[in-house]
Design an enzyme around this catalytic site. Structure first.
Site, PDB file in Angstrom:
ATOM      1  N   GLY A 181       0.820  -1.207   0.000  1.00  9.94           N
ATOM      2  CA  GLY A 181       0.000   0.000   0.000  1.00  9.94           C
ATOM      3  C   GLY A 181       0.857   1.262   0.000  1.00  9.94           C
ATOM      4  O   GLY A 181       2.015   1.258  -0.381  1.00  9.94           O
ATOM      5  N   LEU A 182       0.250   2.357   0.442  1.00  5.84           N
ATOM      6  CA  LEU A 182       0.971   3.632   0.472  1.00  5.84           C
ATOM      7  C   LEU A 182       1.706   3.774   1.796  1.00  5.84           C
ATOM      8  O   LEU A 182       1.337   4.552   2.662  1.00  5.84           O
ATOM      9  CB  LEU A 182       0.017   4.806   0.244  1.00  5.84           C
ATOM     10  CG  LEU A 182      -0.564   4.933  -1.155  1.00  5.84           C
ATOM     11  CD1 LEU A 182      -1.416   6.182  -1.279  1.00  5.84           C
ATOM     12  CD2 LEU A 182       0.522   4.927  -2.221  1.00  5.84           C
ATOM     13  N   HIS A 183       2.761   2.983   1.950  1.00  5.07           N
ATOM     14  CA  HIS A 183       3.625   3.095   3.125  1.00  5.07           C
ATOM     15  C   HIS A 183       4.585   4.258   2.878  1.00  5.07           C
ATOM     16  O   HIS A 183       4.422   5.028   1.934  1.00  5.07           O
ATOM     17  CB  HIS A 183       4.344   1.773   3.403  1.00  5.07           C
ATOM     18  CG  HIS A 183       5.091   1.228   2.241  1.00  5.07           C
ATOM     19  ND1 HIS A 183       6.372   1.628   1.934  1.00  5.07           N
ATOM     20  CD2 HIS A 183       4.740   0.338   1.280  1.00  5.07           C
ATOM     21  CE1 HIS A 183       6.784   0.995   0.843  1.00  5.07           C
ATOM     22  NE2 HIS A 183       5.810   0.199   0.424  1.00  5.07           N
ATOM     23  N   ALA A 184       5.606   4.405   3.705  1.00  6.40           N
ATOM     24  CA  ALA A 184       6.450   5.607   3.709  1.00  6.40           C
ATOM     25  C   ALA A 184       7.059   5.962   2.349  1.00  6.40           C
ATOM     26  O   ALA A 184       6.958   7.107   1.907  1.00  6.40           O
ATOM     27  CB  ALA A 184       7.551   5.459   4.752  1.00  6.40           C
ATOM     28  N   ALA A 234       4.383   6.898  -0.347  1.00  8.23           N
ATOM     29  CA  ALA A 234       3.722   8.124   0.108  1.00  8.23           C
ATOM     30  C   ALA A 234       4.630   9.323  -0.119  1.00  8.23           C
ATOM     31  O   ALA A 234       4.177  10.387  -0.555  1.00  8.23           O
ATOM     32  CB  ALA A 234       3.330   8.004   1.574  1.00  8.23           C
TER      33      ALA A 234
END
Length: 87
Positions: A13-16, A19
């Site tokens: 997903g949109l982890h660090a 993102a």
């Protein structure tokens, strides 16, 4: 205003890292860019905001872009999701 949906395909997903890439891409634009997941809306320039959405692989996001360079910004964000974040 331009609106479109994307499905998050990046593993985890949109982890660090993804993102941060999204924030970097959004920050290049003069337009207001928001991400919507369910009933939550955040500024695409806010890494903390993006992280609070808890976006997982397979989630759908509604992206809204409004401003003078919205067409270019939309192309840049779509490219990020469809090319750089693609499996």
């Amino acid at each position: 205003m331009i609106e479109f949906q994307v499905t998050v395909t990046v593993e985890g997903g949109l982890h660090a890292r993804p993102a941060a890439l999204l924030v970097s891409r959004a920050s290049r634009s003069q337009s207001k860019i928001t991400l919507n997941k369910g009933d939550k809306t955040v500024d695409a320039r806010s890494i903390l905001g993006i992280m609070t959405l808890g976006v997982s692989q397979g989630d759908q996001l509604l992206i809204q872009i409004d401003g003078s360079d919205e067409e270019d910004a939309a192309a840049q964000i779509q490219d990020l999701f469809h090319q750089e974040f693609a499996g």
